[in-house]
Write a protein that holds these residues in place. Sequence first.
Motif, mmCIF file in Angstrom:
data_model
loop_
_atom_site.group_PDB
_atom_site.id
_atom_site.type_symbol
_atom_site.label_atom_id
_atom_site.label_comp_id
_atom_site.label_asym_id
_atom_site.label_seq_id
_atom_site.Cartn_x
_atom_site.Cartn_y
_atom_site.Cartn_z
ATOM 1 N N TYR A 64 42.726 -29.554 -73.409
ATOM 2 C CA TYR A 64 42.626 -28.146 -74.840
ATOM 3 C C TYR A 64 42.345 -29.060 -75.997
ATOM 4 C CZ TYR A 64 44.467 -26.342 -78.426
ATOM 5 O OH TYR A 64 44.698 -25.457 -80.060
ATOM 6 N N ARG A 65 42.978 -30.495 -75.897
ATOM 7 C CA ARG A 65 41.978 -31.452 -77.193
ATOM 8 C C ARG A 65 40.972 -31.286 -77.553
ATOM 9 N NH1 ARG A 65 41.814 -37.241 -77.732
ATOM 10 N NH2 ARG A 65 41.227 -37.502 -79.713
ATOM 11 N N GLY A 84 50.693 -42.736 -73.625
ATOM 12 C CA GLY A 84 50.455 -41.970 -72.288
ATOM 13 C C GLY A 84 49.647 -40.302 -72.231
ATOM 14 N N TYR A 85 49.107 -40.716 -73.673
ATOM 15 C CA TYR A 85 48.837 -39.488 -74.358
ATOM 16 C C TYR A 85 46.529 -39.596 -74.447
ATOM 17 C CZ TYR A 85 52.966 -37.674 -75.358
ATOM 18 O OH TYR A 85 54.045 -37.693 -74.831
ATOM 19 N N TYR A 124 32.345 -31.843 -71.955
ATOM 20 C CA TYR A 124 33.828 -33.144 -72.409
ATOM 21 C C TYR A 124 33.492 -34.140 -72.794
ATOM 22 C CZ TYR A 124 31.978 -35.840 -68.540
ATOM 23 O OH TYR A 124 30.909 -36.628 -67.662
ATOM 24 N N ASN A 125 34.189 -34.792 -73.614
ATOM 25 C CA ASN A 125 34.090 -35.570 -74.801
ATOM 26 C C ASN A 125 34.503 -36.992 -73.553
ATOM 27 O OD1 ASN A 125 33.874 -35.095 -77.638
ATOM 28 N ND2 ASN A 125 35.733 -33.985 -76.596
ATOM 29 N N GLU A 126 33.187 -38.066 -73.601
ATOM 30 C CA GLU A 126 33.041 -39.284 -73.142
ATOM 31 C C GLU A 126 33.806 -40.434 -73.734
ATOM 32 O OE1 GLU A 126 30.194 -41.113 -70.280
ATOM 33 O OE2 GLU A 126 28.986 -40.932 -72.080
ATOM 34 N N ASN A 127 34.807 -41.101 -72.891
ATOM 35 C CA ASN A 127 35.474 -42.320 -73.259
ATOM 36 C C ASN A 127 36.357 -41.885 -74.931
ATOM 37 O OD1 ASN A 127 33.477 -44.559 -72.141
ATOM 38 N ND2 ASN A 127 31.702 -44.032 -74.348
ATOM 39 N N PHE A 128 37.070 -42.634 -74.479
ATOM 40 C CA PHE A 128 38.157 -42.298 -76.033
ATOM 41 C C PHE A 128 37.350 -42.137 -77.356
ATOM 42 C CE2 PHE A 128 41.161 -44.132 -79.583
ATOM 43 C CZ PHE A 128 42.951 -43.113 -78.784
ATOM 44 N N VAL A 129 38.263 -40.851 -78.209
ATOM 45 C CA VAL A 129 38.304 -39.914 -79.207
ATOM 46 C C VAL A 129 38.632 -40.236 -80.449
ATOM 47 C CG1 VAL A 129 37.212 -37.736 -80.338
ATOM 48 C CG2 VAL A 129 37.032 -38.260 -77.790
ATOM 49 N N ASN A 130 38.268 -40.859 -81.432
ATOM 50 C CA ASN A 130 38.501 -41.244 -82.290
ATOM 51 C C ASN A 130 38.158 -40.046 -83.639
ATOM 52 O OD1 ASN A 130 39.312 -42.023 -85.178
ATOM 53 N ND2 ASN A 130 39.677 -43.543 -84.398
ATOM 54 N N ARG A 141 49.025 -34.824 -73.341
ATOM 55 C CA ARG A 141 49.542 -35.659 -72.326
ATOM 56 C C ARG A 141 47.944 -36.211 -71.059
ATOM 57 N NH1 ARG A 141 53.694 -32.976 -71.215
ATOM 58 N NH2 ARG A 141 55.076 -34.173 -72.466
ATOM 59 N N LEU A 142 47.952 -37.735 -70.842
ATOM 60 C CA LEU A 142 46.756 -37.425 -70.353
ATOM 61 C C LEU A 142 47.228 -36.877 -68.940
ATOM 62 C CD1 LEU A 142 46.822 -41.275 -70.615
ATOM 63 C CD2 LEU A 142 45.454 -39.915 -71.594
#
Length: 264
Positions: free
Chosen positions: A135-136, A100-101, A68-74, A127-128
Amino acid sequence: MWDGQTLEFVSRQIYRPKVALEKECVVNEVDVGQPCLACEDKCSGFKQHEWRSTCSVCRCPRELHDIYNENFVNVRDRLGWHREDDPQSQSTKEQTLREGYSWVPSALNSEEIEEYMEQLPNHKVPRLGSPGEKYRDIQLIYQLPKQDLSSDFCKMLDGPMEVKEFKVFRELRDNIAMDLGVVKPAQKTTSCFNCGGEIEKGEQVVLTGKLSADVCFHPACFTCSTCEELLVDMTYCQHSRKLYCERHYAELIRPRCPACDEVS
């Protein structure tokens, strides 16, 4: 492989930078110790093989583990792209989470975001707390492999010449083939470039800067020609007027090692 003279010609004569590239790509993938989704309790957790893209414990591919990706991914940070002249190119973390996403298209209001998301397959909506968020996460790792984005993540580059080849490949890809799709209302009644279905004027569509201005896609049709998955955060590469995710575009240009998963 290219010789030194070819590299110099390509990088100095053909290449003209349009995208400001930063040296470092922001990748915060967590894989060590993550369970194998195939072996389940038979694997004690992912442990990277010395040079293969597999687990040294269960020998399954890295992507079969619960990475998984840690933290918010830009996605621009992951690509290493920073365009000072385009500050609205990506929604902020605060705006995204407020909706909410884990990701939303940029420059859309709440109503427009919902309209866009309603056109995607439900299990792929980011969606969170939903399967779509996972999936994302998986598609970010798969479609935008870190070893394709920066030589810092490549283990098998042998010497300065191969590092230079990789750099030229990356710069040409980023400036000639790769871009981000943009969501806007259709300016006229037209048809989807992918499925051929009708698109009514005012309906939300995805536009691409690398194809002609009259080409547009249904949001659910903006997919890779090879894996047929949604182009994650709408990052695409264009080749012969077909769209590809970065992984499969790279494999059209350079061979990918089936063991280490690096392009060569």
